[in-house]
Design a protein around this motif. Structure first.
Motif, PDB file in Angstrom:
ATOM      1  N   UNK A 133       0.818  -1.202   0.000  1.00 30.13           N
ATOM      2  CA  UNK A 133       0.000   0.000   0.000  1.00 30.13           C
ATOM      3  C   UNK A 133       0.855   1.258   0.000  1.00 30.13           C
ATOM      4  N   UNK A 134       0.275   2.361  -0.412  1.00 32.68           N
ATOM      5  CA  UNK A 134       1.038   3.604  -0.564  1.00 32.68           C
ATOM      6  C   UNK A 134       0.463   4.744   0.267  1.00 32.68           C
ATOM      7  N   UNK A 135       1.363   5.667   0.615  1.00 28.20           N
ATOM      8  CA  UNK A 135       0.979   6.911   1.274  1.00 28.20           C
ATOM      9  C   UNK A 135       1.490   8.063   0.427  1.00 28.20           C
ATOM     10  N   UNK A 136       0.570   8.839  -0.123  1.00 36.09           N
ATOM     11  CA  UNK A 136       0.895  10.025  -0.914  1.00 36.09           C
ATOM     12  C   UNK A 136       0.659  11.245  -0.038  1.00 36.09           C
ATOM     13  N   UNK A 137       1.765  11.823   0.427  1.00 38.49           N
ATOM     14  CA  UNK A 137       1.726  12.934   1.383  1.00 38.49           C
ATOM     15  C   UNK A 137       2.173  14.215   0.690  1.00 38.49           C
ATOM     16  N   UNK A 138       1.274  15.173   0.566  1.00 38.24           N
ATOM     17  CA  UNK A 138       1.538  16.418  -0.158  1.00 38.24           C
ATOM     18  C   UNK A 138       1.411  17.616   0.777  1.00 38.24           C
ATOM     19  N   UNK A 217       4.157  22.132  -4.546  1.00 40.94           N
ATOM     20  CA  UNK A 217       3.767  21.211  -3.478  1.00 40.94           C
ATOM     21  C   UNK A 217       4.804  20.102  -3.358  1.00 40.94           C
ATOM     22  N   UNK A 218       5.302  19.884  -2.152  1.00 37.96           N
ATOM     23  CA  UNK A 218       6.242  18.782  -1.909  1.00 37.96           C
ATOM     24  C   UNK A 218       5.453  17.488  -1.736  1.00 37.96           C
ATOM     25  N   UNK A 219       5.755  16.520  -2.572  1.00 41.52           N
ATOM     26  CA  UNK A 219       5.110  15.214  -2.506  1.00 41.52           C
ATOM     27  C   UNK A 219       6.121  14.158  -2.102  1.00 41.52           C
ATOM     28  N   UNK A 220       5.795  13.420  -1.047  1.00 41.66           N
ATOM     29  CA  UNK A 220       6.601  12.282  -0.615  1.00 41.66           C
ATOM     30  C   UNK A 220       5.713  11.037  -0.680  1.00 41.66           C
ATOM     31  N   UNK A 221       6.203   9.997  -1.341  1.00 47.22           N
ATOM     32  CA  UNK A 221       5.442   8.769  -1.520  1.00 47.22           C
ATOM     33  C   UNK A 221       6.115   7.631  -0.753  1.00 47.22           C
TER      34      UNK A 221
END
Length: 225
Positions: A133-138, A217-221
């Protein structure tokens, strides 16, 4: 003032819709990257008006949940949504009301930094995610985006301003693999000609271009093993 009180006021005054309009500029690109499949269960942390779960349901996910710490935000989101496969819950980022290994993907836009304990939140995200599973944190409020630093002065709740490296380290410490980290530009906002500067917010056009087109926007996956 608590996060709940602050955002209950925002919801009561209609600012939830304003946030949706501004966040959608980059959120739509982040959502498009998420590898959701038909039947998946997805969770939106800090759902606000609930726009993200509504968008994800258009991709035929099985269940979509929006969690917010402010009851008025969740109430508004529910009133905007006519879909029995979308649910809105009031809850705390540090104690997610979901079973372990029960969620396929988690999304969060402009909300993570309101967490009282960001590392605890990441550990909770890791707990509820199924393997793979993934977490897309923006986030727009982060260390390298110096234009965002003054935001803390205009809000009564504490925010956590992490750097790109802090996000990578935090994800890894929580047991998430960092699959991607990127700056998503805001190409929707209109940038005036150089002759119209300075403005209320920027001294030069170059500054505004940097803020929206380069920093964005900073996106960390993160991916659960």
């Amino acid at each position: 003032m608590s996060v709940r009180e602050e955002f209950d006021e925002w919801a009561a005054s209609g600012r939830d819709k304003g946030m949706e309009d501004r966040h959608w500029h980059t959120a739509k690109h982040v959502l498009a990257r998420m590898p959701v499949e038909a039947g998946d269960t997805v969770l939106d942390l800090g759902t606000g008006s609930g726009y993200a779960v509504r968008a994800l349901r258009q991709r035929d996910v099985g269940r979509a949940y929006g969690l917010d710490g402010a009851p008025e935000m969740a109430r508004n989101a529910r009133s905007y949504t006519d879909d029995d496969r979308v649910g809105y819950v009031v809850g705390d980022f540090g104690s997610l009301p979901f079973e372990t290994d029960s969620v396929d993907h988690v999304f969060s836009m402009e909300a993570f930094y309101y967490s009282a304990d960001p590392q605890e939140t990441l550990e909770e995200v890791r707990r509820v995610l199924r393997p793979g599973g993934t977490f897309y944190c923006a986030v727009n409020y982060y260390e390298e985006n110096t234009y965002s630093h003054a935001w803390q002065d205009s809000i009564s709740v504490d925010m956590t301003r992490w750097s790109r490296d802090d996000y990578r380290r935090g994800f890894r410490d929580a047991g998430l693999f960092v699959a991607e980290q990127d700056n998503v530009p805001d190409r929707d906002i209109q940038i005036p000609d150089a002759s119209e500067f300075p403005t209320e917010s920027f001294d030069t056009r170059e500054e505004m271009v940097e803020r929206y087109r380069r920093l964005g926007t900073l996106l960390t996956v993160g991916v659960a093993p």
